[in-house]
Design an enzyme around this catalytic site. Sequence first.
Site, PDB file in Angstrom:
ATOM      1  N   HIS A 150      61.365  39.319  41.460  1.00 36.12           N
ATOM      2  CA  HIS A 150      60.655  38.295  41.986  1.00 36.12           C
ATOM      3  C   HIS A 150      60.590  38.385  43.589  1.00 36.12           C
ATOM      4  CE1 HIS A 150      59.008  34.333  42.352  1.00 36.12           C
ATOM      5  NE2 HIS A 150      59.700  34.085  43.340  1.00 36.12           N
ATOM      6  N   TYR A 176      57.261  38.215  47.070  1.00 43.60           N
ATOM      7  CA  TYR A 176      57.451  37.983  48.368  1.00 43.60           C
ATOM      8  C   TYR A 176      57.363  39.077  49.429  1.00 43.60           C
ATOM      9  CZ  TYR A 176      57.568  33.382  46.087  1.00 43.60           C
ATOM     10  OH  TYR A 176      57.079  32.373  45.533  1.00 43.60           O
ATOM     11  N   HIS A 196      47.328  36.192  35.753  1.00 44.05           N
ATOM     12  CA  HIS A 196      48.019  35.789  36.823  1.00 44.05           C
ATOM     13  C   HIS A 196      48.306  36.342  37.908  1.00 44.05           C
ATOM     14  CE1 HIS A 196      50.740  32.741  38.947  1.00 44.05           C
ATOM     15  NE2 HIS A 196      51.627  33.747  39.101  1.00 44.05           N
ATOM     16  N   PHE A 197      48.616  37.563  37.764  1.00 44.96           N
ATOM     17  CA  PHE A 197      49.072  38.303  38.837  1.00 44.96           C
ATOM     18  C   PHE A 197      48.114  39.072  39.486  1.00 44.96           C
ATOM     19  CE2 PHE A 197      51.120  41.376  35.695  1.00 44.96           C
ATOM     20  CZ  PHE A 197      50.369  42.301  36.101  1.00 44.96           C
ATOM     21  N   HIS A 198      47.006  39.365  38.833  1.00 46.67           N
ATOM     22  CA  HIS A 198      45.829  39.768  39.546  1.00 46.67           C
ATOM     23  C   HIS A 198      45.100  38.735  40.327  1.00 46.67           C
ATOM     24  CE1 HIS A 198      45.953  43.185  36.666  1.00 46.67           C
ATOM     25  NE2 HIS A 198      45.265  43.897  37.529  1.00 46.67           N
ATOM     26  N   ARG A 226      49.164  41.686  26.478  1.00 48.13           N
ATOM     27  CA  ARG A 226      48.952  42.570  27.594  1.00 48.13           C
ATOM     28  C   ARG A 226      49.307  43.962  27.040  1.00 48.13           C
ATOM     29  NH1 ARG A 226      53.937  41.713  31.845  1.00 48.13           N
ATOM     30  NH2 ARG A 226      52.742  43.395  32.861  1.00 48.13           N
ATOM     31  N   ARG A 227      49.082  45.164  27.776  1.00 49.65           N
ATOM     32  CA  ARG A 227      49.550  46.471  27.596  1.00 49.65           C
ATOM     33  C   ARG A 227      49.345  47.055  26.283  1.00 49.65           C
ATOM     34  NH1 ARG A 227      55.597  45.895  30.550  1.00 49.65           N
ATOM     35  NH2 ARG A 227      54.726  46.471  32.421  1.00 49.65           N
TER      36      ARG A 227
HETATM   37  C1  HEM Z   1      39.460  47.148  40.491  1.00 47.76           C
HETATM   38  C2  HEM Z   1      40.418  46.237  40.249  1.00 47.76           C
HETATM   39  C3  HEM Z   1      41.383  46.145  39.078  1.00 47.76           C
HETATM   40  C4  HEM Z   1      41.020  46.099  37.935  1.00 47.76           C
HETATM   41  C5  HEM Z   1      39.625  46.261  37.431  1.00 47.76           C
HETATM   42  C6  HEM Z   1      42.260  46.164  37.255  1.00 47.76           C
HETATM   43  C7  HEM Z   1      42.550  46.056  35.935  1.00 47.76           C
HETATM   44  C8  HEM Z   1      43.603  46.305  35.016  1.00 47.76           C
HETATM   45  C9  HEM Z   1      43.994  46.306  33.850  1.00 47.76           C
HETATM   46  C10 HEM Z   1      42.751  46.240  32.705  1.00 47.76           C
HETATM   47  C11 HEM Z   1      45.236  46.273  33.406  1.00 47.76           C
HETATM   48  C12 HEM Z   1      46.186  46.397  32.190  1.00 47.76           C
HETATM   49  C13 HEM Z   1      46.231  45.279  31.673  1.00 47.76           C
HETATM   50  C14 HEM Z   1      47.162  45.212  30.458  1.00 47.76           C
HETATM   51  O1  HEM Z   1      47.348  46.306  29.725  1.00 47.76           O
HETATM   52  O2  HEM Z   1      47.689  44.413  29.864  1.00 47.76           O
HETATM   53  C15 HEM Z   1      46.175  45.958  34.901  1.00 47.76           C
HETATM   54  C16 HEM Z   1      47.378  46.116  35.076  1.00 47.76           C
HETATM   55  C17 HEM Z   1      47.998  45.937  36.347  1.00 47.76           C
HETATM   56  N1  HEM Z   1      47.362  45.837  37.323  1.00 47.76           N
HETATM   57 FE1  HEM Z   1      45.488  45.937  37.801  1.00 47.76          FE
HETATM   58  N2  HEM Z   1      43.433  45.891  38.208  1.00 47.76           N
HETATM   59  C18 HEM Z   1      42.665  45.893  39.462  1.00 47.76           C
HETATM   60  C19 HEM Z   1      43.528  45.749  40.837  1.00 47.76           C
HETATM   61  C20 HEM Z   1      44.536  45.495  40.764  1.00 47.76           C
HETATM   62  C21 HEM Z   1      45.454  45.136  42.170  1.00 47.76           C
HETATM   63  C22 HEM Z   1      44.405  44.975  43.259  1.00 47.76           C
HETATM   64  C23 HEM Z   1      46.572  45.034  41.759  1.00 47.76           C
HETATM   65  C24 HEM Z   1      47.465  44.700  42.698  1.00 47.76           C
HETATM   66  C25 HEM Z   1      47.759  45.043  43.867  1.00 47.76           C
HETATM   67  C26 HEM Z   1      46.719  45.462  40.227  1.00 47.76           C
HETATM   68  C27 HEM Z   1      48.004  45.407  39.649  1.00 47.76           C
HETATM   69  C28 HEM Z   1      48.254  45.697  38.323  1.00 47.76           C
HETATM   70  C29 HEM Z   1      49.429  45.757  37.973  1.00 47.76           C
HETATM   71  C30 HEM Z   1      50.785  45.629  38.435  1.00 47.76           C
HETATM   72  C31 HEM Z   1      49.355  45.813  36.487  1.00 47.76           C
HETATM   73  C32 HEM Z   1      50.330  45.979  35.245  1.00 47.76           C
HETATM   74  C33 HEM Z   1      50.617  47.263  34.749  1.00 47.76           C
HETATM   75  C34 HEM Z   1      51.419  46.935  33.521  1.00 47.76           C
HETATM   76  O3  HEM Z   1      51.276  45.864  32.756  1.00 47.76           O
HETATM   77  O4  HEM Z   1      52.301  47.829  33.403  1.00 47.76           O
HETATM   78  N3  HEM Z   1      45.434  45.487  39.747  1.00 47.76           N
HETATM   79  N4  HEM Z   1      44.974  46.030  35.783  1.00 47.76           N
HETATM   80 CU   LIG Z   2      59.525  36.018  39.631  1.00 44.49          CU
END
Ligand code: HEM
Ligand SMILES: [Cu+2]
Lengths: 291, 542
Positions: B216, B220, B367-369, B430-431
């Site tokens: 968490h 922050y 949510h986190f996006h 997800r994932r």
């Molecule tokens: C071009 C912009 C972005 C696109 C299209 C995008 C798309 C995605 C997609 C499709 C997933 C996988 C979801 C899943 O499998 O459940 C993902 C996971 C994730 N994204 Fe992004 N994202 C973008 C930008 C960002 C940004 C700016 C951040 C944070 C700074 C971020 C952080 C993450 C994180 C932490 C995950 C989790 C990976 C996991 O579940 O192991 N993403 N994103």
């Molecule tokens: Cu938290």
Amino acid sequence: MVEDRPPVPAEREALDRPWRIWASVAVVSFVLLAFLLGFLVVPERGKAGFDPFTAMCRALGIPGFGREPPESPAAERAAPASEVAWTSDTRRLLASADVKQGAQVAESICLPCHGMDGVGTTPIYPHLVRQSAAAIFKQMQDYRSGKRQGAQAAIMTAFAQMLDDRQIANVAAYYASQRPSQRVRPIATSPAIVELARIGDPARSLPPCEACHAGSGGPIEAPVLLGQSVSYLEQQLQAFASGERRNDIFARMRTIAQQLTPEEIRGLSLYYSAGSGTENTESDATAAMLR
Amino acid sequence: MKQRAEPLILAHLWVAFVAFAIASVMGAAQMLSRSPLTAPAEGPEAYFISVTAHGTLMAYVLPTLFVMGFGYFVATTALARPLPGLRAAWLGFWLALVGTLLAALAVVTGRATVLYTFYPPLTGSALYYLGLVLVVVGSWIWIVLMILAMREWKYENPGRPVPLAMFATVANAVMWLWTTAGVAVELLFQVIPAALGWKDTIDVGLSRTLFSWTLHAIVYFWLIPAYIAFYTMLPQAAGGRLYSDTMGRIVFILFLLYSLPVGMHHLFMDPGHGTGFKFLQMMLTSLVTVPTLLTIFTIAASLEIAGRLRGGKGLFGWIAALPWHRPMVLAAGLSFVMLGLGGFGGLVNMGYGMNAMVHNTSWVTAHFHLIFGGSVVIMYFAIAYEIWPKLTGRRAVGTGAMRVQLWTWFIGVLVTTLPWHALGLGGQPRRVATFDFSEPQIAWWAPWILVSTVGGALMLASALLFIWNLVGFHRGPATGERHMTYALAVHPPMHLPRALNGFALWNWLVLFLMVVAYGYPIAQFFFVDGPPALIQRVTEAG
Ligand code: HEM
Ligand SMILES: [Cu+2]
């Protein structure tokens, strides 16, 4: 500028002290309030009959403290389904198995029924060829300890009791190292059966068979079904359904098999048999299913 | 200043943003893979390589390198003195860069598809974890330098208040030290020995608990640069003053106090803990709304001052009078909108019961996006636009392209995440790499996923435009103007109690809170017997 001058030590202390005190008081009292609620008030409510001490132990997560879980006669009766546990010792035993010595065991005992290549010599003897060492090991242990019952288990119990743990691991590794001579595909009998195998039936909480039996991803002891004879598969599913065979950990297969209709058991067996063992006795039924 | 810190700062920020750009391409490809359209290299193997890399770059590399670079910037500009230990700072940079490359190597070769949360018992190549440790160690050097810089400044300026931007930066540094302790212990004592094959079982309850310690507060750590911009840059850019400097200090102190003893809200579904500690941490979690509300109030008041100074009249007239053409002001406005929407979603996640409904669905990713990818990262953009001229001594030709970039990011994020939330409520996990849309139960997802894929493409376009804009600065006309001005408070503080000018008291209170909140939940693993889990290796599973 007068107020720009840093304060002298005594003034400074007078400025600092209230912060120290009040910040600490605020933090500590909030925590106390949360403890009071989390450990006394909330857990006691709704869980009728818990005295405060028991409620606190439960909230802490100390198992078995305070009040014991209600005695269930079923829990007493239920012996473990299997004596095999996938501990690191078991895994080490399997990892250190000797395939050559396993081959000797296979040659001297298993050969007449399972062949040297792991292909059952008649449809009543299951194939060992596509199985993992873990799957073979678990079944051999269960035959030896008498945990696997039902169908023709008695035949195997006698042979398994001739072997010790290491020999079982060796022969399991030997059969797992055999490569099948041909690729087999499931027989798509009816869409409903294919769906059961690949998607399951959420309405009956039936997971897809593929989730566990596809060769990877499921429990490590789950056998590969594909290519096993229809009669063997059907026999085993019936044994699980009736509870005669009860060596599946967590009753995974019993729970599933009990929910299958006889037609589904038949259809799934045919689906996974890939035509194996259908040559003579089964051919009429197969033809009927395929129609 | 004899040795300039600008190359150091630019190196950090460029690594952060290049990582961001690469990860954005991956994000867009993941969107395609999950959609009914076909993606390049579809299939679970490629997908999990991509998601692991995307998560690692976005969640670890981008924010860590950005916060470090920005911290060095604040330390040199707000304190107006050279950085202590420039050489050590470069060492930290190289450690972080080498760590990033090692981790990336392990992931792209398919040996560490463990996802960025690397939950055991699944383990991948030790290189991945070692890489992460190096990034963390690099940031520890940064922490020490931030504390030293403030200390030396205080020594040279006895009794004077540390400038708010620096106070907040050190708050973040101190918090980061506490934060990384959990994951560092997990990595060094549990995961790395497992990955090296020295052990074949692992206590997953303990490792999840240690990870939650970090999970968490790290959020922050990502967020605080945005807050620093709200308090110390935005009022200046809007042409006003900060409503209250003291409020700012209290907010950053509250973040330090209440980001840490709350991580178990990520373990509501875990059977390894009793309800009591989950409840305690849920109560503490609810306190994080306090600094957020204080900030909304203070920043709104500061902007109102600016709007009225610019001639805005009436109840809302001041809003229209704000200089929305300035990237910092525009980004902050858009950020607040996303923060508002995301905060609402956060309330859902916070509830014990409602969380059960959205656990592990696309809701969480959405949510986190929205919160992090949207409201926080848009402020990273704004900060970059603000400080790049000071770092390069050049200015951009115009701000039009920046405004376009900020707007496309905002729209892209909303178009991506709003349908994603709905899909999560509809049960989309997800994932997961691909879905079989011929299955009638999930067929209705397809059009929504398509919409959010379009949003993902917009975000990617915006990310690339951002890089283009940064390059533009390096080619812009030289001004030689490198002086950075932070927002003044309406009543600048003259002298402050120690509590508002340092962290000794607060560190003791954090210690108290952590012992209370995590002491028993961690200790129990050493006396309540639970079966350890067998380690599963990525390389074995193939
Ligand atoms: C071009 C912009 C972005 C696109 C299209 C995008 C798309 C995605 C997609 C499709 C997933 C996988 C979801 C899943 O499998 O459940 C993902 C996971 C994730 N994204 Fe992004 N994202 C973008 C930008 C960002 C940004 C700016 C951040 C944070 C700074 C971020 C952080 C993450 C994180 C932490 C995950 C989790 C990976 C996991 O579940 O192991 N993403 N994103
Ligand atoms: Cu938290």
